[in-house]
Design a protein around this motif. Structure first.
Motif, PDB file in Angstrom:
ATOM      1  N   GLN A 147       0.902  -0.907  -0.018  1.00 15.17           N
ATOM      2  CA  GLN A 147      -0.105   0.029  -0.173  1.00 15.17           C
ATOM      3  C   GLN A 147       1.152   1.152   0.273  1.00 15.17           C
ATOM      4  O   GLN A 147       0.440   2.066  -0.711  1.00 15.17           O
ATOM      5  CB  GLN A 147      -0.907  -0.128   1.393  1.00 15.17           C
ATOM      6  N   ARG A 148       1.728   1.505   0.697  1.00 20.47           N
ATOM      7  CA  ARG A 148       2.892   2.753   0.861  1.00 20.47           C
ATOM      8  C   ARG A 148       3.310   2.687  -0.291  1.00 20.47           C
ATOM      9  O   ARG A 148       3.503   3.935  -0.830  1.00 20.47           O
ATOM     10  CB  ARG A 148       3.695   2.180   2.066  1.00 20.47           C
ATOM     11  N   ALA A 149       3.466   1.660  -1.380  1.00 14.23           N
ATOM     12  CA  ALA A 149       4.647   1.890  -3.009  1.00 14.23           C
ATOM     13  C   ALA A 149       3.692   2.021  -3.887  1.00 14.23           C
ATOM     14  O   ALA A 149       4.028   2.866  -5.039  1.00 14.23           O
ATOM     15  CB  ALA A 149       5.116   0.350  -2.846  1.00 14.23           C
ATOM     16  N   GLY A 150       2.264   2.196  -3.265  1.00 15.74           N
ATOM     17  CA  GLY A 150       1.338   2.722  -4.645  1.00 15.74           C
ATOM     18  C   GLY A 150       0.245   1.545  -5.149  1.00 15.74           C
ATOM     19  O   GLY A 150      -0.572   2.407  -5.759  1.00 15.74           O
ATOM     20  N   TRP A 151       0.154   0.318  -4.578  1.00 15.07           N
ATOM     21  CA  TRP A 151      -0.834  -0.278  -4.899  1.00 15.07           C
ATOM     22  C   TRP A 151      -2.004  -0.079  -4.829  1.00 15.07           C
ATOM     23  O   TRP A 151      -1.912   0.018  -3.929  1.00 15.07           O
ATOM     24  CB  TRP A 151      -0.112  -2.097  -4.773  1.00 15.07           C
ATOM     25  N   GLN A 152      -2.427  -0.439  -5.171  1.00 14.48           N
ATOM     26  CA  GLN A 152      -4.552  -0.278  -4.712  1.00 14.48           C
ATOM     27  C   GLN A 152      -5.067  -1.175  -4.484  1.00 14.48           C
ATOM     28  O   GLN A 152      -5.018  -2.117  -5.902  1.00 14.48           O
ATOM     29  CB  GLN A 152      -4.891   1.052  -5.693  1.00 14.48           C
ATOM     30  N   GLN A 153      -5.602  -1.703  -4.467  1.00 15.15           N
ATOM     31  CA  GLN A 153      -6.526  -3.093  -4.496  1.00 15.15           C
ATOM     32  C   GLN A 153      -7.955  -2.739  -5.117  1.00 15.15           C
ATOM     33  O   GLN A 153      -8.335  -1.220  -5.112  1.00 15.15           O
ATOM     34  CB  GLN A 153      -7.377  -3.044  -2.443  1.00 15.15           C
ATOM     35  N   VAL A 154      -8.205  -3.917  -5.211  1.00 18.27           N
ATOM     36  CA  VAL A 154      -9.338  -3.391  -6.984  1.00 18.27           C
ATOM     37  C   VAL A 154     -10.049  -5.192  -6.823  1.00 18.27           C
ATOM     38  O   VAL A 154     -10.680  -5.079  -7.524  1.00 18.27           O
ATOM     39  CB  VAL A 154      -8.561  -3.851  -7.838  1.00 18.27           C
ATOM     40  N   GLY A 155      -9.736  -6.133  -4.962  1.00 23.17           N
ATOM     41  CA  GLY A 155     -10.708  -7.088  -5.729  1.00 23.17           C
ATOM     42  C   GLY A 155     -10.282  -8.041  -4.193  1.00 23.17           C
ATOM     43  O   GLY A 155      -9.647  -7.639  -3.812  1.00 23.17           O
ATOM     44  N   GLY A 156     -10.653  -8.831  -4.026  1.00 22.79           N
ATOM     45  CA  GLY A 156     -10.241  -9.612  -3.428  1.00 22.79           C
ATOM     46  C   GLY A 156     -10.495 -11.256  -4.172  1.00 22.79           C
ATOM     47  O   GLY A 156     -10.696 -11.607  -5.298  1.00 22.79           O
ATOM     48  N   SER A 157      -9.559 -12.379  -3.452  1.00 21.33           N
ATOM     49  CA  SER A 157     -10.033 -13.413  -3.475  1.00 21.33           C
ATOM     50  C   SER A 157      -9.517 -14.903  -2.797  1.00 21.33           C
ATOM     51  O   SER A 157      -9.783 -13.883  -1.465  1.00 21.33           O
ATOM     52  CB  SER A 157      -9.088 -13.995  -5.351  1.00 21.33           C
ATOM     53  N   ALA A 158      -9.656 -15.804  -3.023  1.00 19.76           N
ATOM     54  CA  ALA A 158      -9.182 -16.878  -1.407  1.00 19.76           C
ATOM     55  C   ALA A 158      -7.765 -17.855  -2.609  1.00 19.76           C
ATOM     56  O   ALA A 158      -8.443 -18.499  -3.535  1.00 19.76           O
ATOM     57  CB  ALA A 158     -10.327 -17.542  -0.725  1.00 19.76           C
ATOM     58  N   MET A 159      -7.852 -18.397  -1.741  1.00 21.77           N
ATOM     59  CA  MET A 159      -6.689 -19.637  -2.220  1.00 21.77           C
ATOM     60  C   MET A 159      -7.055 -20.742  -2.248  1.00 21.77           C
ATOM     61  O   MET A 159      -8.109 -21.147  -1.083  1.00 21.77           O
ATOM     62  CB  MET A 159      -4.965 -19.484  -0.936  1.00 21.77           C
ATOM     63  N   PRO A 160      -6.543 -21.504  -2.692  1.00 25.95           N
ATOM     64  CA  PRO A 160      -8.216 -23.072  -2.712  1.00 25.95           C
ATOM     65  C   PRO A 160      -8.027 -23.177  -1.584  1.00 25.95           C
ATOM     66  O   PRO A 160      -8.856 -24.081  -0.332  1.00 25.95           O
ATOM     67  CB  PRO A 160      -7.152 -24.023  -3.417  1.00 25.95           C
ATOM     68  N   ASP A 161      -6.768 -23.080   0.203  1.00 25.09           N
ATOM     69  CA  ASP A 161      -7.232 -23.782   1.518  1.00 25.09           C
ATOM     70  C   ASP A 161      -7.976 -22.805   2.129  1.00 25.09           C
ATOM     71  O   ASP A 161      -8.831 -22.795   3.145  1.00 25.09           O
ATOM     72  CB  ASP A 161      -6.095 -23.581   2.009  1.00 25.09           C
ATOM     73  N   GLY A 162      -8.989 -21.919   1.135  1.00 29.75           N
ATOM     74  CA  GLY A 162     -10.055 -20.847   2.237  1.00 29.75           C
ATOM     75  C   GLY A 162      -9.322 -19.439   2.405  1.00 29.75           C
ATOM     76  O   GLY A 162      -9.771 -19.217   3.090  1.00 29.75           O
ATOM     77  N   THR A 163      -7.767 -19.385   2.564  1.00 25.56           N
ATOM     78  CA  THR A 163      -7.147 -17.555   3.462  1.00 25.56           C
ATOM     79  C   THR A 163      -7.786 -16.521   2.193  1.00 25.56           C
ATOM     80  O   THR A 163      -7.378 -17.104   0.986  1.00 25.56           O
ATOM     81  CB  THR A 163      -5.527 -18.026   3.020  1.00 25.56           C
ATOM     82  N   PRO A 164      -8.160 -15.589   3.224  1.00 26.54           N
ATOM     83  CA  PRO A 164      -8.519 -14.916   1.758  1.00 26.54           C
ATOM     84  C   PRO A 164      -7.109 -14.104   0.954  1.00 26.54           C
ATOM     85  O   PRO A 164      -5.948 -13.768   1.973  1.00 26.54           O
ATOM     86  CB  PRO A 164      -9.049 -13.506   3.114  1.00 26.54           C
ATOM     87  N   MET A 165      -7.432 -13.457  -0.032  1.00 22.50           N
ATOM     88  CA  MET A 165      -6.876 -12.461  -0.536  1.00 22.50           C
ATOM     89  C   MET A 165      -7.375 -11.174  -1.360  1.00 22.50           C
ATOM     90  O   MET A 165      -8.139 -10.935  -1.200  1.00 22.50           O
ATOM     91  CB  MET A 165      -5.331 -13.230  -1.406  1.00 22.50           C
TER      92      MET A 165
END
Length: 180
Positions: A147-165
């Motif tokens: 985030q500090r480097a300028g990356w912006q969140q545009v959505g989410g997903s989950a790993m196959p094990d259910g970990t949110p990303m």
């Protein structure tokens, strides 16, 4: 000894794989990941397939003969997006070529020295794609760095094990047109 950086394509990357797997094991043993031998083996087994992706590029940072950081990814062509995304990206983003950063890791003992910033700068410098994208675990300390480097969140997903990303993007400078 100063840290040295090198760029690898699919052809030269395989020589770095043993050290990359060792670095991955150290980084992903930390919370919130807590990955063990099974996940590390899965990462190692998947590396040859990843080098066959269009535009595969790996940048490594070494202190002498010790790998202290690495970043790699490949082209995600226009029309494609993350397969487990929970929302559609904007039409502009979906329609553009993107560079998907798959790993961006620095040894825990070497963080805070600018190695990660230099790795990503070298990985993305001169890319023809309009955007870079990556998936980040929101519980990981790296998420705040992005985030500090300028990356912006545009959505989410989950790993196959259910970990949110979190799915993040960074606009890339338009490469200058070279005139002949």
């Amino acid at each position: 000894m100063p840290v040295t950086y090198s760029v690898h394509t699919a052809e030269s990357a395989t020589a770095v794989f043993p050290a990359l797997v060792r670095l991955y094991a150290v980084v992903y043993a930390e919370p919130p990941y807590a990955e063990g031998p099974e996940q590390v083996a899965g990462f190692a087994n998947g590396l040859p397939d990843e080098t066959r992706r269009d535009g595969f590029t790996l940048v490594v940072a070494e202190d002498g003969e010790v790998l202290v950081g690495a970043a790699y990814g490949w082209r995600l062509p226009a029309g494609r997006w993350w397969t487990r995304a929970d929302t559609e990206p904007s039409n502009d983003l979906r329609a553009a070529d993107k560079f998907a950063v798959m790993e961006w890791i620095v040894h825990p003992d070497r963080r805070g020295a600018g190695i990660g910033a230099e790795l990503i700068r070298r990985l993305l410098d001169g890319r023809p794609e309009r955007w870079a994208t990556l998936a980040s675990n929101p519980a990981a300390p790296a998420r705040a760095v992005y985030q500090r480097a300028g990356w912006q969140q545009v959505g989410g997903s989950a790993m196959p094990d259910g970990t949110p990303m979190h799915l993040l993007v960074l606009p890339l400078p338009v490469a200058p047109v070279r005139r002949r």
